[in-house]
Structure formats: structure tokens, C-alpha cells
Design a protein around this motif. Structure first.
Motif, mmCIF file in Angstrom:
data_model
loop_
_atom_site.group_PDB
_atom_site.id
_atom_site.type_symbol
_atom_site.label_atom_id
_atom_site.label_comp_id
_atom_site.label_asym_id
_atom_site.label_seq_id
_atom_site.Cartn_x
_atom_site.Cartn_y
_atom_site.Cartn_z
ATOM 1 N N HIS A 147 0.876 -1.179 0.000
ATOM 2 C CA HIS A 147 0.000 0.000 0.000
ATOM 3 C C HIS A 147 0.913 1.229 0.000
ATOM 4 N N ASP A 148 0.988 1.886 -1.145
ATOM 5 C CA ASP A 148 1.975 2.945 -1.361
ATOM 6 C C ASP A 148 1.806 4.095 -0.368
ATOM 7 N N THR A 149 2.921 4.708 0.016
ATOM 8 C CA THR A 149 2.862 5.812 0.978
ATOM 9 C C THR A 149 2.126 7.026 0.429
ATOM 10 N N GLY B 19 0.356 7.686 3.554
ATOM 11 C CA GLY B 19 0.738 8.937 4.201
ATOM 12 C C GLY B 19 1.853 8.828 5.222
ATOM 13 N N GLU B 20 2.329 7.630 5.503
ATOM 14 C CA GLU B 20 3.394 7.441 6.486
ATOM 15 C C GLU B 20 4.111 6.140 6.170
ATOM 16 N N ALA B 21 5.415 6.174 6.176
ATOM 17 C CA ALA B 21 6.206 4.981 5.879
ATOM 18 C C ALA B 21 6.070 3.962 7.007
ATOM 19 N N ALA B 22 6.158 2.691 6.646
ATOM 20 C CA ALA B 22 6.057 1.638 7.649
ATOM 21 C C ALA B 22 7.165 1.742 8.684
ATOM 22 N N TRP C 33 -2.100 -2.168 8.338
ATOM 23 C CA TRP C 33 -1.787 -0.746 8.540
ATOM 24 C C TRP C 33 -0.309 -0.565 8.887
ATOM 25 N N LEU C 34 0.206 -1.385 9.809
ATOM 26 C CA LEU C 34 1.558 -1.208 10.321
ATOM 27 C C LEU C 34 2.602 -1.386 9.229
ATOM 28 N N PHE C 35 2.435 -2.391 8.389
ATOM 29 C CA PHE C 35 3.450 -2.702 7.374
ATOM 30 C C PHE C 35 3.090 -2.128 6.002
ATOM 31 N N ARG D 224 8.290 -9.322 -1.328
ATOM 32 C CA ARG D 224 9.162 -9.919 -0.306
ATOM 33 C C ARG D 224 10.390 -9.038 -0.076
ATOM 34 N N GLU D 225 10.959 -8.534 -1.134
ATOM 35 C CA GLU D 225 12.141 -7.680 -0.990
ATOM 36 C C GLU D 225 11.803 -6.427 -0.187
ATOM 37 N N ALA D 226 10.637 -5.829 -0.478
ATOM 38 C CA ALA D 226 10.250 -4.628 0.258
ATOM 39 C C ALA D 226 10.000 -4.929 1.736
ATOM 40 N N LEU D 227 9.333 -6.034 2.023
ATOM 41 C CA LEU D 227 9.013 -6.377 3.411
ATOM 42 C C LEU D 227 10.238 -6.844 4.177
ATOM 43 N N ALA D 228 11.189 -7.446 3.481
ATOM 44 C CA ALA D 228 12.396 -7.929 4.159
ATOM 45 C C ALA D 228 13.200 -6.796 4.775
ATOM 46 N N GLY D 229 13.018 -5.607 4.270
ATOM 47 C CA GLY D 229 13.679 -4.461 4.878
ATOM 48 C C GLY D 229 13.033 -4.016 6.164
ATOM 49 N N LEU D 230 11.843 -4.543 6.456
ATOM 50 C CA LEU D 230 11.105 -4.149 7.654
ATOM 51 C C LEU D 230 11.078 -5.227 8.723
ATOM 52 N N ALA D 231 11.028 -6.502 8.291
ATOM 53 C CA ALA D 231 10.775 -7.575 9.246
ATOM 54 C C ALA D 231 11.303 -8.895 8.723
ATOM 55 N N ASP D 232 11.512 -9.837 9.649
ATOM 56 C CA ASP D 232 11.741 -11.221 9.261
ATOM 57 C C ASP D 232 10.421 -11.789 8.762
ATOM 58 N N LEU D 233 10.501 -12.774 7.877
ATOM 59 C CA LEU D 233 9.296 -13.346 7.264
ATOM 60 C C LEU D 233 9.268 -14.861 7.457
ATOM 61 N N PRO D 234 9.105 -15.324 8.705
ATOM 62 C CA PRO D 234 9.098 -16.775 8.945
ATOM 63 C C PRO D 234 7.822 -17.412 8.387
ATOM 64 N N ASP D 235 7.838 -18.710 8.265
ATOM 65 C CA ASP D 235 6.639 -19.439 7.871
ATOM 66 C C ASP D 235 5.601 -19.330 8.994
ATOM 67 N N PRO D 236 4.313 -19.172 8.674
ATOM 68 C CA PRO D 236 3.296 -19.066 9.723
ATOM 69 C C PRO D 236 3.277 -20.251 10.680
#
Length: 619
Positions: free
Chosen positions: A173-175, A179-182, A211-213, A252-264
């Protein structure tokens, strides 16, 4: 054109639930359980759930968005609130399920009064909040019974054709809309955790995760949600649990900069490992599953019960989100006005057997929204109720119930849209032909309540419960009322029903600038008609008031669409109320007219004339 987003299929025959109920009872006996609680919920406590989580509908036939059932060996009961009493009576076999009012006789009260002593009542801890499970346990103990958690849900064991879990793709969801970066949201959240001396937060609500990510998805109908969970430590890297197949490489590349992405599948192990350190872990009181608390306590951790800080952060919209909401409502107002003009022409010019049906209206309104080129989805199934169907608060038209609009009746249409820059929700009640004096009286009382809320000026700290009576007082004075809240929060390209703020008898969260809420009082005469008028309101700073000793707030009306003046009884309105309605219509006309075709523009000019000049209204 058929609806892209809604089905009009008839609900299952109530008789189909008899073998399902029998199969569940046999499964409970096999598990040494004397009963089981079946809530309308998934493990995330979503309002809209995936087909694989529609356990209550599968078992009982009831398709509403809130409710629960309790099944014992010799009796069963379905609990629904005031929005669904008429619907439940039509969908559920009364020979199988008693129907109880969810508010007047909640499940805990029913258990206390009806669970025989010594009985074992099962529940799925993933489908109940911590507080909800505690109420059930207390009720069982009072009755002399025991509440028993199950490791696997017995409904799933007998639901042989249960649908597969959803696999909707996750998108960023583009900033420019968020309106605010993750990264900034995460920093704000960590500050909240530190202030509360919390080691971590379990983000169990997918709306909060989205919302958070700054992500969206398509795992449930009408709300752009990815079914995901997160753990956010106060001083370490967060973990986001979402199925790998839902994430494209770029996402995945974008989210990897924010958080680890383990299997559920690793979530429960990771939460237990964190809890084993003795950490204080916040679990949201409103949405956190009882299973989460059980994992933490069994691993030796401390459960910090309270609000997920994200809920309030998300509810207060930033300037970008507010600008997006205004743009979405302008766009939506154009579509709705085109629809209302079309409906008026169709009902005025058509013979009785060629009047539009409820389904015709749903499909036409969706098409007008689709014509914007920006419609992502409807924000909920459109409530399109003609005549007596309008009295069913959350009526959902099917091919069996589909009714043709008819002269002398009212038509209620409650609808909304999901646009990437905002979520809308609007209700209009329309006179088909000439309304009765009673209809105009009731409509005007509802309108006066709507205006009272829209015009309210209130100090910081005011809650929705304090404003709720504004919407009801003109109905109360005639011995009338409505059995639902006056308003709910709205997400920003998220849920059309968003907490924690609301305007209702139960609304305890203070209203803050930047929140968007609905204003939707109504009146419903069973078997005859329904009336509801709904606009969305933005909480803003009130104009300066001389001598004010506290900061004051007010509302800006976001929704732009005419209110049917044929239903207004001016003699019941004050000069200030008439001035508000005239000013609202002037604003609607000024904003929407430039974007309308000539025919619709002329219709809007007539529909928004001053009350005193409207020929169809008599005192």
C-alpha cells in the motif's frame, strides 16, 4: 451487468442443517464433550471471514456477520443481536435452534441458567478472545460445569466439504495513499511499547498488520486484508507471519527491509520461545485469541492485557488519508447521485411490472461506481431493501427474496465502496411515489437525529456514548428507537467497520481529531418499511468559541449525496435544522454538479432545492 463482488444466491435450506447438527453431536460425544460453543469468528476475530471459517453459517444456516451458537446433546441455541433477529428467524430451523438476543441474553448468561451441573462444554481457544473465554469459564463454573479447550475444532471434523484457506496475494500500500512509511509507524509503535514497559506486542488483528506494514491483500471479501500475524519486540526486529505463496519476489524484498518473514507454522513456537524469557507480552483485549494467552502463560511468560496501540494509531487518520477520504467521497458521491437519478427516472417512468428490483438496484449502483475506473470492491454486501425488506436492518437480497420496488413504499439502500485512497459507507432512504404522513414523520425524526450528531460541538475527551442520545432523542419523544449503534469507525482502504471509536451506547473511546465515523440513525417498522440516513463524518477542530475553557471539536461531513426531500416534514424541523439541510445540499450540488452529465445535473438541481421551495414537500 451482473455484480462482480456480490452473490444473490439463496441461503441453504434450513433442513440441510439437521444432519450437520447430528454429526456435530456425534463428534462431541466421541470426544467426551457435552456441548460446544460455535462463534461466528475466525482466529483473527475478523468481521468478514473466509468461506473456510463460516462455521456458524454451515451449522445453523444463519449468514449474518455476528452471532454464536451453543450446542448441547438435547438442545441448541443461536444468539444474534438486534440487527439480525428477523433474518435469523427466516434462515434457521426453529425445530433445531432456539433464537436468543445476543445482548439481552448473552451466551454466558444462558450457560449459567441452562448448562446442567457436571457437564463439559468445549470451545476452540483460537475463536474466542481472552475476555470472552473467561466469561464462558465463569459461567460454566457457576452452573457447576467445566469449560474445556479443544486442540482441533469438532465442526471442522464433520465439515467434509470445507473450503480451502484463501491464498490472496499481498500487495504494498503505497505511501502516497498511506501517508506514512512503515518504518515510521514501527518507530512510533516501539515508543508506545517502551512507554508501557512491554517487551513485545502480538499483532493479532490483520487490519493492524496491514496498517503497520503498509500492505493489503484479498483473503476475505470486501476488506483488502492479508490474513497475517506479527510479533513486534520493543527493541528487536519484528516478525511478520504470512504464507510465502502470497508474497511475490518484489513484495518480499520490500518487506524484508522491515521484518523477518518466517513461515506461519513457526508462529506458536516463536511466541512460546519469547514468552520463555519471562517477557511481558501485550495481547489485544479486543481481538487477541485466548489461544495466544495460553501459549504465553504455558511457556512462563507474562500476558499484558490491554489495547493494541495500533488500533488508536490507525483510527486517527493522517492528512494524506484524510485527503484521500475526501477524494473518495467526491468520486463516490458522483456515482451515488447518478444512481439516485437513474432510480428516480426508472420508478417514475416504468409500469408497475417493470419497476426495478432490489437486485437491479444493487447491480446498477455497482456499475456506476465501476464507471469511475477506480472501484476495487464494495466495502460490504449492499443492503437493498424495498418495502418490508427495508425493516430488516442487515437485509441481504437473494434471488428468492428479491422484491420489485412499488409506489407508496420506501426503498432503503446502504452501500459502500473500497477505493485505494479511501473507504465509503452511505445510506439513503428513497420514497417510491407518494409517502404516507407516518413515513414522513418517522423520516424527519431520523433526519433531525442525524443533523443533531452532524452539528455537535464537543470538548476533548467526549466519547461516542455521550453523543449517541443526540441521534435518538426525537424518536424517543415519540416512543420510538432503533436497535443498533448510531455510528462506527471507518478504515482507510481497510475495514468499513473499524474500532475502537464508535457512536453508540457502548462507545467508550474518546473521539479524536482525524477519526472518521458514520452517523446513521434509523427507524424500522417490521413488515412495512425501514428508514436510515447515513453520512460519514470527520472529527475536526471546532470553530473558535468565545470564552471556551476546553479545546472543542466538531464534525465535517464527508459524504456527498442528496437526502430525499419528499420525505421531509418541514413543520417538524427547526429553522437551524432546515438551514443545515439547505447548506448541505448547496455543498453537494456545488461539488458534484461539474462532474455530472446534463440530465443528472438537472435532476440534482431539483433534488437539492431549498426545503421551502421544494414542491414535493408540504408542511
Amino acid at each position: 451487468m451482473p455484480s462482480r463482488f456480490q452473490s444473490f444466491d439463496d441461503p441453504a435450506d434450513p433442513a440441510a442443517t439437521r444432519p450437520r447438527l447430528a454429526a456435530l453431536r456425534a463428534e462431541l460425544a466421541h470426544r467426551d464433550l457435552d456441548g460446544f460453543v460455535v462463534p461466528r469468528a475466525d482466529r483473527w476475530q475478523n468481521e468478514y471471514v473466509a468461506p473456510c471459517d463460516e462455521r456458524l453459517a454451515w451449522l445453523t444456516g444463519f449468514t449474518g456477520s455476528a452471532g454464536a451458537a451453543i450446542v448441547l446433546a438435547d438442545r441448541a441455541v443461536l444468539f444474534v443481536d438486534g440487527r439480525y433477529t428477523l433474518q435469523a428467524a427466516e434462515q434457521v430451523d426453529p425445530g433445531l435452534f432456539e433464537i436468543a438476543h445476543l445482548t439481552d441474553t448473552p451466551p454466558s448468561d444462558w450457560i449459567e441458567a441452562n448448562l446442567p451441573a457436571g457437564r463439559r462444554l468445549g470451545y476452540d481457544p483460537w475463536l474466542h478472545t481472552v475476555r470472552g473465554a473467561e466469561k464462558l469459564a465463569t459461567a460454566c463454573a457457576t452452573a457447576g460445569g467445566t469449560l474445556v479447550p479443544v486442540e482441533t475444532n469438532p465442526v471442522d471434523a464433520v465439515w467434509t466439504d470445507r473450503p480451502a484457506p484463501p491464498r490472496g496475494a499481498v500487495v504494498i500500500h503505497d505511501t502516497r495513499h498511506a501517508g506514512e512509511a512503515a518504518t515510521d509507524k514501527l518507530a512510533r509503535l516501539r515508543s508506545e511499547l517502551a512507554a508501557g514497559r512491554l517487551a513485545a506486542l502480538v499483532v493479532s488483528d490483520p487490519h493492524a498488520v496491514a496498517w503497520l506494514f503498509n500492505i493489503r491483500g484479498s483473503d476475505v471479501a470486501h476488506t483488502p486484508l492479508p490474513l497475517a500475524t506479527a510479533i513486534v519486540p520493543a527493541d528487536d526486529r519484528p516478525s511478520l507471519y504470512v504464507e510465502a505463496g502470497k508474497i511475490a519476489p518484489a513484495v518480499r524484498e520490500a518487506l524484508a527491509g522491515l521484518a523477518d518473514l518466517p513461515d506461519p507454522d513457526a508462529f506458536e513456537h516463536d511466541l512460546a520461545r519469547l514468552a520463555a524469557t519471562g517477557a511481558a507480552i501485550r495481547i489485544d483485549d479486543a481481538t487477541g485469541a485466548d489461544a495466544l494467552a495460553r501459549i504465553v502463560t504455558q511457556a512462563g511468560g507474562q500476558v499484558s492485557r490491554g489495547a493494541d496501540p495500533i488500533a488508536l494509531m490507525k483510527a486517527v487518520k493522517n492528512e494524506t488519508e484524510i485527503d484521500g477520504a475526501r477524494a473518495a467521497h467526491r468520486r463516490d458521491g458522483i456515482a451515488l447521485t447518478r444512481f439516485l437519478a437513474w432510480l428516480d427516472r426508472a420508478c417514475r417512468d416504468g409500469a408497475a411490472d417493470h419497476m426495478p428490483t432490489e437486485i437491479d438496484a444493487v447491480e446498477a449502483l455497482e456499475q456506476f461506481r465501476a464507471d469511475t475506473g477506480l472501484l476495487e470492491d464494495v466495502s460490504f454486501p449492499t443492503i437493498s431493501g424495498a418495502g418490508p425488506n427495508g425493516a430488516i436492518v442487515h437485509y441481504r437480497v437473494t434471488r428468492r427474496t428479491n422484491r420489485r420496488l412499488a409506489p407508496g413504499e420506501l426503498f432503503l439502500i446502504d452501500s459502500g465502496a473500497q477505493y485505494v485512497d479511501g473507504t465509503t459507507d452511505v445510506t439513503r432512504t428513497v420514497a417510491i411515489g407518494t409517502p404516507s404522513d407516518e413515513m414522513r414523520d418517522r423520516f424527519t425524526r431520523v433526519l433531525k437525529g442525524h443533523i443533531a450528531v452532524a452539528r455537535a460541538v464537543f470538548p476533548d475527551g467526549t466519547t461516542g456514548a455521550q453523543l449517541d442520545s443526540f441521534a435518538r432523542m426525537f424518536l424517543w419523544s415519540a416512543g420510538l428507537d432503533f436497535d443498533h449503534g448510531t455510528g462506527h469507525g471507518i478504515g482507510s482502504y481497510l475495514s468499513v467497520h473499524e474500532g475502537p471509536a464508535r457512536i453508540s451506547k457502548l462507545g467508550t473511546t474518546p473521539l479524536m481529531r482525524g477519526m472518521i465515523l458514520s452517523d446513521e440513525p434509523g427507524y424500522y417498522k417490521t413488515g412495512a418499511y425501514g428508514i436510515r440516513i447515513e453520512n460519514l463524518l470527520l472529527v475536526i477542530a471546532a470553530p473558535p468559541v468565545a470564552g471556551a475553557e476546553k479545546p472543542l471539536n466538531a464534525f465535517e461531513t464527508l459524504t456527498l449525496a442528496p437526502i430525499d426531500l419528499r420525505l421531509v416534514a418541514p413543520a417538524l424541523m427547526s429553522d437551524d435544522e432546515i438551514a443545515w439541510l439547505d447548506a448541505y445540499h448547496t455543498r453537494v450540488r456545488a461539488i458534484l454538479s461539474p462532474a455530472l452529465d446534463a440530465q443528472t445535473r438537472d435532476w440534482l438541481a431539483q433534488a437539492t432545492r431549498p426545503v421551502a421551495a421544494f414542491a414535493g414537500v408540504t408542511a
